[in-house]
Motif scaffolding. Structure first.
Motif, PDB file in Angstrom:
ATOM      1  N   HIS A 188       0.789  -1.233   0.000  1.00  0.00           N
ATOM      2  CA  HIS A 188       0.000   0.000   0.000  1.00  0.00           C
ATOM      3  C   HIS A 188       0.825   1.290   0.000  1.00  0.00           C
ATOM      4  CE1 HIS A 188      -3.758  -2.195   0.707  1.00  0.00           C
ATOM      5  NE2 HIS A 188      -3.087  -2.929   1.590  1.00  0.00           N
ATOM      6  N   HIS A 189       2.076   1.252   0.438  1.00  0.00           N
ATOM      7  CA  HIS A 189       2.801   2.521   0.652  1.00  0.00           C
ATOM      8  C   HIS A 189       4.240   2.514   0.141  1.00  0.00           C
ATOM      9  CE1 HIS A 189      -0.491   3.862   3.257  1.00  0.00           C
ATOM     10  NE2 HIS A 189      -0.419   2.702   3.891  1.00  0.00           N
ATOM     11  N   ARG A 190       4.629   1.545  -0.649  1.00  0.00           N
ATOM     12  CA  ARG A 190       6.045   1.436  -1.020  1.00  0.00           C
ATOM     13  C   ARG A 190       6.560   2.624  -1.822  1.00  0.00           C
ATOM     14  NH1 ARG A 190       3.664  -2.723  -4.229  1.00  0.00           N
ATOM     15  NH2 ARG A 190       3.756  -2.350  -6.490  1.00  0.00           N
ATOM     16  N   ASP A 191       5.674   3.328  -2.526  1.00  0.00           N
ATOM     17  CA  ASP A 191       6.119   4.463  -3.334  1.00  0.00           C
ATOM     18  C   ASP A 191       6.091   5.789  -2.570  1.00  0.00           C
ATOM     19  OD1 ASP A 191       6.574   2.887  -5.604  1.00  0.00           O
ATOM     20  OD2 ASP A 191       4.465   3.009  -6.208  1.00  0.00           O
ATOM     21  N   GLU A 192       5.726   5.737  -1.306  1.00  0.00           N
ATOM     22  CA  GLU A 192       5.624   6.963  -0.518  1.00  0.00           C
ATOM     23  C   GLU A 192       6.874   7.254   0.296  1.00  0.00           C
ATOM     24  OE1 GLU A 192       1.883   7.258   1.649  1.00  0.00           O
ATOM     25  OE2 GLU A 192       1.038   5.735   0.309  1.00  0.00           O
ATOM     26  N   ALA A 193       7.879   6.381   0.225  1.00  0.00           N
ATOM     27  CA  ALA A 193       9.105   6.584   0.987  1.00  0.00           C
ATOM     28  C   ALA A 193      10.252   5.848   0.316  1.00  0.00           C
ATOM     29  CB  ALA A 193       8.932   6.103   2.431  1.00  0.00           C
ATOM     30  N   ASP A 194      11.465   6.185   0.772  1.00  0.00           N
ATOM     31  CA  ASP A 194      12.675   5.526   0.279  1.00  0.00           C
ATOM     32  C   ASP A 194      13.241   4.563   1.320  1.00  0.00           C
ATOM     33  OD1 ASP A 194      12.749   7.349  -2.061  1.00  0.00           O
ATOM     34  OD2 ASP A 194      13.166   8.855  -0.510  1.00  0.00           O
ATOM     35  N   TRP A 195      12.924   4.841   2.587  1.00  0.00           N
ATOM     36  CA  TRP A 195      13.411   4.036   3.708  1.00  0.00           C
ATOM     37  C   TRP A 195      12.245   3.708   4.618  1.00  0.00           C
ATOM     38  CZ3 TRP A 195      18.424   2.454   3.523  1.00  0.00           C
ATOM     39  CH2 TRP A 195      19.280   3.156   2.665  1.00  0.00           C
ATOM     40  N   PHE A 196      12.302   2.539   5.272  1.00  0.00           N
ATOM     41  CA  PHE A 196      11.157   2.033   6.038  1.00  0.00           C
ATOM     42  C   PHE A 196      11.650   1.551   7.398  1.00  0.00           C
ATOM     43  CE2 PHE A 196      10.622   1.731   1.539  1.00  0.00           C
ATOM     44  CZ  PHE A 196       9.345   2.220   1.314  1.00  0.00           C
ATOM     45  N   GLY A 241      14.206  -3.406  19.430  1.00  0.00           N
ATOM     46  CA  GLY A 241      13.856  -2.308  20.319  1.00  0.00           C
ATOM     47  C   GLY A 241      14.483  -0.993  19.928  1.00  0.00           C
ATOM     48  N   ALA A 242      15.724  -1.043  19.443  1.00  0.00           N
ATOM     49  CA  ALA A 242      16.402   0.183  19.011  1.00  0.00           C
ATOM     50  C   ALA A 242      15.850   0.689  17.691  1.00  0.00           C
ATOM     51  CB  ALA A 242      17.909  -0.068  18.880  1.00  0.00           C
ATOM     52  N   GLY A 243      15.115  -0.177  16.993  1.00  0.00           N
ATOM     53  CA  GLY A 243      14.592   0.170  15.684  1.00  0.00           C
ATOM     54  C   GLY A 243      15.590  -0.161  14.596  1.00  0.00           C
ATOM     55  N   TYR A 244      15.089  -0.599  13.451  1.00  0.00           N
ATOM     56  CA  TYR A 244      15.952  -0.831  12.300  1.00  0.00           C
ATOM     57  C   TYR A 244      15.254  -0.313  11.051  1.00  0.00           C
ATOM     58  CZ  TYR A 244      13.131  -5.173  12.459  1.00  0.00           C
ATOM     59  OH  TYR A 244      12.105  -6.084  12.562  1.00  0.00           O
ATOM     60  N   VAL A 245      16.057   0.089  10.078  1.00  0.00           N
ATOM     61  CA  VAL A 245      15.518   0.743   8.883  1.00  0.00           C
ATOM     62  C   VAL A 245      15.954  -0.008   7.640  1.00  0.00           C
ATOM     63  CG1 VAL A 245      17.444   2.399   8.863  1.00  0.00           C
ATOM     64  CG2 VAL A 245      15.337   2.925   7.609  1.00  0.00           C
ATOM     65  N   LEU A 246      14.983  -0.340   6.783  1.00  0.00           N
ATOM     66  CA  LEU A 246      15.222  -1.087   5.549  1.00  0.00           C
ATOM     67  C   LEU A 246      15.227  -0.143   4.354  1.00  0.00           C
ATOM     68  CD1 LEU A 246      14.191  -3.350   7.526  1.00  0.00           C
ATOM     69  CD2 LEU A 246      13.132  -4.419   5.525  1.00  0.00           C
ATOM     70  N   SER A 247      16.134  -0.405   3.431  1.00  0.00           N
ATOM     71  CA  SER A 247      16.091   0.317   2.161  1.00  0.00           C
ATOM     72  C   SER A 247      14.877  -0.155   1.360  1.00  0.00           C
ATOM     73  CB  SER A 247      17.366   0.063   1.363  1.00  0.00           C
ATOM     74  OG  SER A 247      17.405  -1.297   0.920  1.00  0.00           O
ATOM     75  N   LYS A 248      14.537   0.588   0.318  1.00  0.00           N
ATOM     76  CA  LYS A 248      13.402   0.188  -0.520  1.00  0.00           C
ATOM     77  C   LYS A 248      13.658  -1.167  -1.179  1.00  0.00           C
ATOM     78  CE  LYS A 248      10.780   3.098  -2.645  1.00  0.00           C
ATOM     79  NZ  LYS A 248      10.171   4.120  -3.537  1.00  0.00           N
TER      80      LYS A 248
END
Length: 418
Positions: A188-196, A241-248
């Motif tokens: 639903h939202h993959r084109d709305e951001a570059d990082w997740f 817990g610290a959070g992690y961020v995935l590239s597109k």
């Protein structure tokens, strides 16, 4: 012999009775003092060294089994008895909306530019019982700086709102929750951001620092970032817990995978995701700054400043479990285990408190990317990425002489200006 004398002898005499009384009084006094000292020692350990929930957190580690530690600490940092203890110690807070009546006169031009250039979708893992207790405070503080924010729960709540994943609550289902959230985002939202970025509802994220760090990275590369643990997975994995961020590209591989083995549910959420990322060819990225300091943090800032980590942390933290202000980047990105009070406190300290007369300048703390100038291969450069070199020392950066590398003559300065 008188009757009184005989009685004294039978009872040990006045002197012996006195010794018995003194002994009993002394023993009682000693026991009381011992318990008082032990009590004071416990209070100091729990109250002054670090918050109560962290002391409980460490005691559970020492007494628990390996799998419990694996679930509680090496993985998402949000499950198990320690996290339940943390939740029980959270006092209900009213919502706070920071709306100053004055202007701070901050120049946020750079931050606004990064907001438009480095788009970050944040998603927060929460549950029905935590919406008013924890998630609302995330929503009122740092989450409003995401380009888009979504809250995922086991059931839909249209007023908050949350997106229901039709997954039961409980730590044994965190993997399914995480996989379901990323699948939903991709659809639903993959084109709305570059990082997740995935976070917990007791995590605080400084979005400006996250965007600055990611501005040096390529979202089309299969990579992800976070607080790095070297265990369980060959390339390591990142604390949930610290959070992690995935590239597109990492998101695409995760959501569209139908052939590579990735666990759908069970186990420790962040470790299982780490296994899946490795199987999908998604690299574990280095998020330390140019001085080697950490940016993602699986504890609150006080613990990372003062230390006193549990034994497992020193063993498995990729940076060796360093402590102190010099171990954390000036552009730190995240902290975990924040009560609502600490969350609002950090919001105030970061965005409202100002020391008068001190004007903070921008620092260049991102790692220099190989390919601009590779220090291991002097003279070798990427012609697509303008760099700076000292013409007298091929491949060595001269910060005082900005220029563009001539791909035909590695190490020589091209007269054309950037």
């Amino acid at each position: 012999m008188s009757d009184q004398r005989k009685g004294d002898i039978r009872q040990g005499g006045p002197c012996i009775r006195s010794v018995r009384v003194n002994f009993c009084v002394g023993l009682t006094t000693g026991v009381v003092i011992t318990f008082l000292l032990l009590g004071l020692s416990l209070i100091q350990r729990t109250s002054f060294k670090r918050p109560f929930y962290e002391a409980v957190h460490q005691q559970n580690d020492a007494l628990g089994h390996w799998y419990q530690q694996y679930i509680d600490h090496l993985s998402s940092q949000q499950s198990g008895d320690s996290h339940a203890d943390f939740d029980r110690n959270i006092i209900s807070h009213g919502e706070i909306d920071f709306k100053d009546e004055h202007v701070h006169h901050d120049d946020d031009t750079v931050a606004k530019d990064l907001y438009n250039r480095v788009r970050v979708l944040c998603w927060v893992m929460t549950g029905p019982n935590n919406l008013d207790k924890k998630a609302i405070h995330v929503k009122r503080t740092w989450a409003k700086r995401c380009n888009k924010v979504l809250f995922f729960s086991s059931v839909t709540n249209s007023s908050f709102p949350t997106i229901g994943l039709n997954v039961p609550e409980g730590r044994e289902h965190l993997t399914a929750k995480t996989r379901g959230a990323f699948d939903y985002i991709y659809e639903h939202h993959r084109d709305e951001a570059d990082w997740f970025m995935k976070c917990d509802d007791d995590t605080y994220v400084i979005l400006e620092n996250l965007r600055y760090f990611l501005s040096n990275e390529d979202p089309s590369e299969p990579i992800y970032f976070g607080h790095h643990f070297r265990t369980i997975v060959k390339q390591g994995y990142f604390s949930g817990g610290a959070g992690y961020v995935l590239s597109k590209e990492a998101l695409r591989r995760l959501a569209t995978n139908t052939s590579v083995a990735c666990k759908k549910d069970g186990g420790a959420e962040d470790a299982e995701l780490g296994k899946c990322m490795q199987n999908l060819g998604v690299k574990v990225g280095n998020s330390t700054d140019s001085l080697g300091r950490s940016r993602f943090h699986c504890f609150d800032w006080g613990t990372h400043v003062m230390g006193g980590y549990p034994a497992w942390y020193y063993k498995f933290d990729a940076l060796g479990g360093h402590k102190g202000e010099d171990s954390m980047s000036d552009y730190a990105i995240s902290f975990h285990y924040l009560s609502p009070g600490k969350m609002y406190s950090l919001e105030y300290l970061l965005y409202h408190l100002r020391p008068y007369g001190i004007k903070s300048g921008l620092q260049d703390l991102n790692q220099k990317k190989p390919g601009v100038v590779d220090p291991k291969k002097p003279g070798v450069v990427d012609p697509k990425k303008p760099g700076v070199v000292d013409p007298k020392k091929p491949g060595v950066v001269d910060p005082k002489k900005p220029g563009v590398v001539d791909p035909k003559k590695p190490g020589d300065l091209n007269n054309k200006k950037t």
